[in-house]
Design an enzyme around this catalytic site. Structure first.
Site, mmCIF file in Angstrom:
data_model
loop_
_atom_site.group_PDB
_atom_site.id
_atom_site.type_symbol
_atom_site.label_atom_id
_atom_site.label_comp_id
_atom_site.label_asym_id
_atom_site.label_seq_id
_atom_site.Cartn_x
_atom_site.Cartn_y
_atom_site.Cartn_z
ATOM 1 N N LYS A 197 -11.573 -41.841 -46.630
ATOM 2 C CA LYS A 197 -11.632 -40.993 -47.834
ATOM 3 C C LYS A 197 -10.547 -39.928 -47.813
ATOM 4 O O LYS A 197 -10.069 -39.512 -48.866
ATOM 5 C CB LYS A 197 -13.021 -40.368 -47.983
ATOM 6 N N LYS A 225 -18.615 -49.117 -55.240
ATOM 7 C CA LYS A 225 -18.891 -48.750 -56.627
ATOM 8 C C LYS A 225 -17.832 -47.816 -57.191
ATOM 9 O O LYS A 225 -17.745 -47.612 -58.388
ATOM 10 C CB LYS A 225 -20.298 -48.147 -56.776
ATOM 11 N N LYS A 252 -14.193 -53.773 -48.377
ATOM 12 C CA LYS A 252 -15.599 -53.816 -48.800
ATOM 13 C C LYS A 252 -15.731 -53.533 -50.298
ATOM 14 O O LYS A 252 -14.920 -52.808 -50.869
ATOM 15 C CB LYS A 252 -16.440 -52.844 -47.966
HETATM 16 P P1 TYM Z 1 -23.531 -45.480 -50.582
HETATM 17 O O1 TYM Z 1 -23.987 -44.795 -51.813
HETATM 18 O O2 TYM Z 1 -22.069 -45.642 -50.375
HETATM 19 O O3 TYM Z 1 -24.175 -46.907 -50.454
HETATM 20 C C1 TYM Z 1 -25.572 -47.107 -50.604
HETATM 21 C C2 TYM Z 1 -26.055 -48.186 -49.652
HETATM 22 O O4 TYM Z 1 -25.355 -49.414 -49.882
HETATM 23 C C3 TYM Z 1 -24.765 -49.873 -48.679
HETATM 24 N N1 TYM Z 1 -23.462 -50.481 -48.987
HETATM 25 C C4 TYM Z 1 -23.148 -51.753 -48.720
HETATM 26 N N2 TYM Z 1 -23.840 -52.772 -48.175
HETATM 27 C C5 TYM Z 1 -23.209 -53.971 -48.051
HETATM 28 N N3 TYM Z 1 -21.927 -54.186 -48.436
HETATM 29 C C6 TYM Z 1 -21.179 -53.190 -48.982
HETATM 30 N N4 TYM Z 1 -19.934 -53.416 -49.361
HETATM 31 C C7 TYM Z 1 -21.787 -51.905 -49.152
HETATM 32 N N5 TYM Z 1 -21.351 -50.729 -49.656
HETATM 33 C C8 TYM Z 1 -22.388 -49.867 -49.547
HETATM 34 C C9 TYM Z 1 -24.569 -48.620 -47.839
HETATM 35 O O5 TYM Z 1 -24.464 -48.923 -46.466
HETATM 36 C C10 TYM Z 1 -25.804 -47.835 -48.173
HETATM 37 O O6 TYM Z 1 -26.898 -48.258 -47.406
HETATM 38 N N6 TYM Z 1 -24.017 -41.822 -47.252
HETATM 39 C C11 TYM Z 1 -24.727 -42.854 -47.956
HETATM 40 C C12 TYM Z 1 -25.881 -42.328 -48.773
HETATM 41 C C13 TYM Z 1 -26.828 -41.517 -47.985
HETATM 42 C C14 TYM Z 1 -27.812 -42.018 -47.077
HETATM 43 C C15 TYM Z 1 -28.486 -40.866 -46.591
HETATM 44 C C16 TYM Z 1 -28.170 -43.303 -46.657
HETATM 45 C C17 TYM Z 1 -26.945 -40.177 -48.021
HETATM 46 N N7 TYM Z 1 -27.960 -39.782 -47.166
HETATM 47 C C18 TYM Z 1 -29.532 -41.001 -45.657
HETATM 48 C C19 TYM Z 1 -29.207 -43.428 -45.729
HETATM 49 C C20 TYM Z 1 -29.872 -42.284 -45.233
HETATM 50 C C21 TYM Z 1 -23.766 -43.553 -48.905
HETATM 51 O O7 TYM Z 1 -22.765 -43.009 -49.306
HETATM 52 O O8 TYM Z 1 -24.158 -44.767 -49.309
#
Ligand code: TYM
Length: 336
Positions: free
Chosen positions: A115, A200, A197
């Site tokens: 990032k 969104k 990867k």
């Molecule tokens: P975020 O919003 O980027 O993604 C949400 C969830 O989707 C999973 N994910 C994926 N899984 C498979 N392939 C991909 N290409 C892919 N991209 C995203 C992520 O691993 C995630 O599970 N920091 C976190 C949000 C968060 C969080 C937390 C998660 C904040 N606090 C506490 C768990 C526990 C995030 O940005 O996820």
């Protein structure tokens, strides 16, 4: 929440509409584990502020994400759903955990490095501290398990390290959480570049399928999806495009990779991509419809998040008081 089931915590950032990668990597496991655990799902809006956002857009996306959680099948009767910013303990615990976190641990994080490169004009402290806020999210609730995709594993490791470090320094306080990462689909790749990867917030909309994409977009994006040389449909390292499509198909059809390979033996790429698109669309059409209905009833959604925040404030408040006591912050005695 007053039963003896263990706690499951997870969250998604409202940084865009969730994609099928978020669905496959995380949400699918949320649904599967809904009855087994006391589930707490947050909308990680504070996390979103670490990169430039249009305030109005962030507000809208946050509400839409709540609607999507429910439209995907998260049951608001059984789970606690809330906005991270409605529960002050998340930011408060972050401060305490910052005092036992080393800058080197944070500057080494893959996501921070990615990032920082992507948002070179805005490398702020929040971007670096992001994993500590995530650790606070998790540790506030005595969380046993955290369903996530592969990309969040490193952050979860930090949460575990901080829990152990705090417990060693101040006495047993936090549970040490375990990740739950799917065997197939933990890292879904971009449809345009299978070496990166799916995200969104990708500037190239053809790279991802959002859970709000309409049928035309779903069909078009899969049709344009990058495949590999050769014509065989098989899961292999030298076939990243086809393997990615097989993972998506497996997740949405419920069939194993081996079953999918058998099903598509001798089939051309065009027909294969169409079948993947149809499997995805058959799930997405229901989600879209339900989301639309939910967004038309704002009072209902506001009610859910208000109730969720109350529960989350109660649970996290207990943990925060304990932490404040352990680290030596003074609390006046109150007359009853
Ligand atoms: P975020 O919003 O980027 O993604 C949400 C969830 O989707 C999973 N994910 C994926 N899984 C498979 N392939 C991909 N290409 C892919 N991209 C995203 C992520 O691993 C995630 O599970 N920091 C976190 C949000 C968060 C969080 C937390 C998660 C904040 N606090 C506490 C768990 C526990 C995030 O940005 O996820």
């Amino acid at each position: 929440m007053e039963n003896d089931k263990k706690i499951l915590f997870s969250a998604i950032q409202p940084s865009g509409i969730p994609t099928i990668a978020n669905y496959i990597g995380a949400i699918r496991n949320w649904l599967r584990l809904q009855d087994e655990y006391n589930c707490i799902y947050s909308i990680a809006d504070l996390h979103c502020l670490t990169v430039e956002r249009e305030p109005k857009d962030l507000r809208e996306k946050s509400l839409e994400l709540l609607a999507l959680y429910i439209a995907c099948g998260v049951d608001p009767q059984k789970t606690c759903l809330f906005m991270q910013s409605h529960v002050p303990a998340h930011a408060e615990l972050t401060w305490i955990l910052n005092t036992i976190t080393y800058p080197g641990e944070l500057s080494r994080m893959t996501q921070f490095k990615d990032k920082s490169r992507k948002h070179a004009q805005n490398v702020n402290m929040g971007l670096m501290d992001y994993p500590v806020l995530m650790a606070s999210d998790i540790l506030l609730y005595n969380t046993a398990v955290v369903p996530i995709g592969e990309d969040q594993k490193q952050h979860l490791e930090l949460a575990r390290d901080l829990a152990v470090r705090f417990n060693n320094k101040y006495g047993e306080t936090f549970s040490v959480p375990e990740p739950i990462i799917p065997k197939v689909g933990a890292r879904i790749m971009s449809l345009q570049d299978p070496l990166h990867k799916m995200s969104k917030s990708d500037a190239n909309e053809n790279g991802f399928i959002s859970l709000s994409d309409d049928k035309d977009a779903v069909m078009r994006k899969f049709k344009r999806a990058v495949t590999d040389s050769g014509s065989e449909i098989r899961f292999a390292e030298d076939k990243p495009g086809v393997s990615n499509l097989l993972s998506i198909y497996s997740a949405f059809s419920g069939k194993s990779i081996a079953e999918a390979e058998k099903e598509f033996a001798g089939v051309g790429y065009g027909e294969f991509k169409l079948a993947v698109a149809e499997a995805v669309e058959s799930v997405l059409s229901g989600i879209r419809e339900k989301k639309k209905q939910l967004l038309a009833d704002r009072a209902y959604l506001d009610g859910i998040m208000t109730e969720g925040a109350e529960t989350a404030r109660r649970l996290s408040g207990r943990m925060l008081s304990k932490v404040y006591r352990k680290v030596g912050l003074y609390t006046p005695k109150r007359d009853k």
